[in-house]
Design an enzyme around this catalytic site. Structure first.
Site, PDB file in Angstrom:
ATOM      1  N   ALA A   9       7.203  -0.953   3.149  1.00  0.00           N
ATOM      2  CA  ALA A   9       7.333  -0.228   1.886  1.00  0.00           C
ATOM      3  C   ALA A   9       6.242   0.842   1.886  1.00  0.00           C
ATOM      4  CB  ALA A   9       7.173  -1.183   0.717  1.00  0.00           C
ATOM      5  N   GLY A  16      -0.952   1.046  -4.061  1.00  0.00           N
ATOM      6  CA  GLY A  16      -0.201   0.205  -3.118  1.00  0.00           C
ATOM      7  C   GLY A  16       1.088  -0.277  -3.743  1.00  0.00           C
ATOM      8  N   ASN A  17       1.676  -1.316  -3.185  1.00  0.00           N
ATOM      9  CA  ASN A  17       2.885  -1.895  -3.777  1.00  0.00           C
ATOM     10  C   ASN A  17       2.938  -3.384  -3.449  1.00  0.00           C
ATOM     11  OD1 ASN A  17       4.497  -2.302  -1.238  1.00  0.00           O
ATOM     12  ND2 ASN A  17       4.175  -0.080  -1.137  1.00  0.00           N
ATOM     13  N   HIS A  18       4.004  -4.035  -3.901  1.00  0.00           N
ATOM     14  CA  HIS A  18       4.045  -5.507  -3.842  1.00  0.00           C
ATOM     15  C   HIS A  18       4.554  -6.075  -2.509  1.00  0.00           C
ATOM     16  CE1 HIS A  18       3.051  -5.841  -8.035  1.00  0.00           C
ATOM     17  NE2 HIS A  18       4.062  -5.048  -8.373  1.00  0.00           N
ATOM     18  N   SER A  19       4.781  -5.255  -1.519  1.00  0.00           N
ATOM     19  CA  SER A  19       5.318  -5.817  -0.266  1.00  0.00           C
ATOM     20  C   SER A  19       4.320  -6.809   0.345  1.00  0.00           C
ATOM     21  CB  SER A  19       5.597  -4.693   0.736  1.00  0.00           C
ATOM     22  OG  SER A  19       5.909  -5.248   1.988  1.00  0.00           O
TER      23      SER A  19
END
Ligand code: PMT
Length: 402
Positions: free
Chosen positions: A280, A212-215
């Site tokens: 994102a 995943g990512n930090h959005s």
């Protein structure tokens, strides 16, 4: 002045616990300058008294075709009542009443009025979580929409049963806002439909892990709220997030992976006027998703990845009338990379945010963006709250349609 001022409103109350909120609703409608005629179903008397509502609405409340003790042969003429109203609100509308409305069942005064009505009918469903998601309720709501009735979406939260989820009647204030927005033709995005993506995507590795990512989703949710406030109907497609949004014009569709986001975006694309892609999206996903939790049996672990579809580029490739706004999150050669994305994804505008700018990008309450249009004109903005950045972005859509 409220658009409700001077309007003749017939309020139909049916037998659900949310009926207790109609006392507040009547007060708000009266305060907005409307004239209210309350019609109650017999079952609704269990939840709120006719006396309360007649006191607040300053009119007798009707439930039956004939009033008790009236021996003179007069009756509550459903056709006259339906014609009297500028519009009808049925709140709360129980699962039972939705089913009757959908199928033309006419076993009480309110249903007779509904079937006789030529004016707009707003319907605020309210019921328990499982009843709300039952396919028959879903079908009945779709049928009512196809008849031209306007559904005021149920809201999420704690339900009378103790369950938490969707099914609460929209709060009286939200019902007023919804109707206000519906009639307020002066809102600049009235009649426009906007697709907004938000948050991260999660690309599964096994049943417990993902990439995943930090959005946080905040940027996209703020844009959705601002667009709805300006009158647009919003479809908000979001990856996993803690963000909450409650506006009758916003429909939230939750997804997990880029492929799911791709499918939903394509389902809606043809029907929308504009797209804002703030999500994102993961560019790659694990080639193989393990059925069971992967054990740590070796010192190294390599994940083979497949490229995800570029959602925005795929929409850009088939766009007709749609105004397409993309985001670019960059860490180097920011303007150059953003310009390349405009061309590659066939965008009308890109919102560039760089992780080199303090206060910009993921997770923060602020963002610092530069707008770049398709002719490569640059418009750098100051560091602002994301709510303010959302106002600037939505203004670009308004300017486009002005
Ligand atoms: O959610 P927050 O914490 O508030 O943070 C907001 C944000 C930083 C996530 C947001 O402002 C932002 O920059 N979103 C886009 C991040 C991104 O993925 O940028 P990109 O340069 O990789 O992608 C360019 C554009 O193509 C984006 O509009 C993206 O949504 C879209 N894209 C990217 C890849 C892909 N496979 N499909 C896409 O549609």
């Amino acid at each position: 002045m409220s658009v409700l001022s001077g309007k003749k409103i017939l309020l139909g109350i049916t037998g659900g616990i949310a009926a207790y909120k109609t006392a507040a609703l009547v007060r708000l409608l009266i305060k907005a300058g409307a004239e209210i005629q309350v019609i109650m179903t017999p079952a609704s008397h269990q939840f709120v008294t006719p006396f309360t509502l007649s006191t607040l609405s300053k009119k007798p409340v009707y439930t039956k075709f004939f009033n008790a003790g009236d021996e003179g042969g007069t009756w509550n003429n459903h056709v006259d009542l339906a014609l009297w109203a500028d519009f009808i609100i049925i709140a709360p509308a129980t699962a039972n009443t939705l089913a009757k409305m959908a199928n033309g069942i006419c076993d009480n005064l309110l249903m007779a009025i509904y079937l006789s009505a030529k004016c707009p009918v707003f319907v605020a469903p309210a019921m328990d979580l499982d009843m709300y998601v039952h396919p028959s309720t879903d079908r009945n709501i779709n049928l009512l929409t196809s008849y031209g009735n306007i559904i005021i979406p149920a809201e999420e939260g704690e339900l009378a049963s103790g369950l938490v989820g969707k099914g609460r009647m929209a709060e009286p204030e939200h019902i007023l806002d919804f109707i206000d927005d519906y009639f307020n033709t002066s809102l600049p995005l009235k009649g426009k439909k906007i697709l907004i993506t938000a948050g991260p995507t999660y690309e599964p590795i096994d049943p417990v892990r993902f990439i995943g990512n930090h959005s946080s989703g905040k940027m996209g949710f703020d844009i959705a709220m601002e667009a709805a406030k300006r009158g647009a109907e919003v479809v908000l497609v979001s990856g996993p997030t803690n963000q909450k949004i409650c506006h009758p014009l916003v429909k939230v569709i939750s997804i997990l992976s880029a492929k799911e986001m791709y499918t939903v975006c394509h389902d809606y694309f043809e029907s929308v006027d504009a797209v804002v892609a703030a999500a994102a999206v993961a560019d790659y996903r694990p080639k193989h998703v393990a059925d069971q939790k992967i054990k740590k049996n070796s010192e190294e672990f390599v994940i083979e990845m497949d490229k995800n579809p570029d959602i925005l580029a795929s929409l850009g490739a088939i766009k007709k009338k749609q105004f397409l706004i993309g985001f670019a999150l960059e860490t180097q050669n920011e303007v150059e990379h953003a310009k390349q994305k405009i061309v590659k994804k066939n965008l009308d505008l890109i919102v560039l945010n760089s992780l080199n700018d303090k206060g910009a990008g993921f997770g923060k309450p602020t963002n610092k963006v530069t707008f770049i249009d398709k002719d490569f004109n640059l418009e750098p903005m100051e560091l602002k709250l994301k709510e303010e950045v959302a106002i600037d972005i939505v203004q670009k859509i308004i300017d486009h349609y002005a």
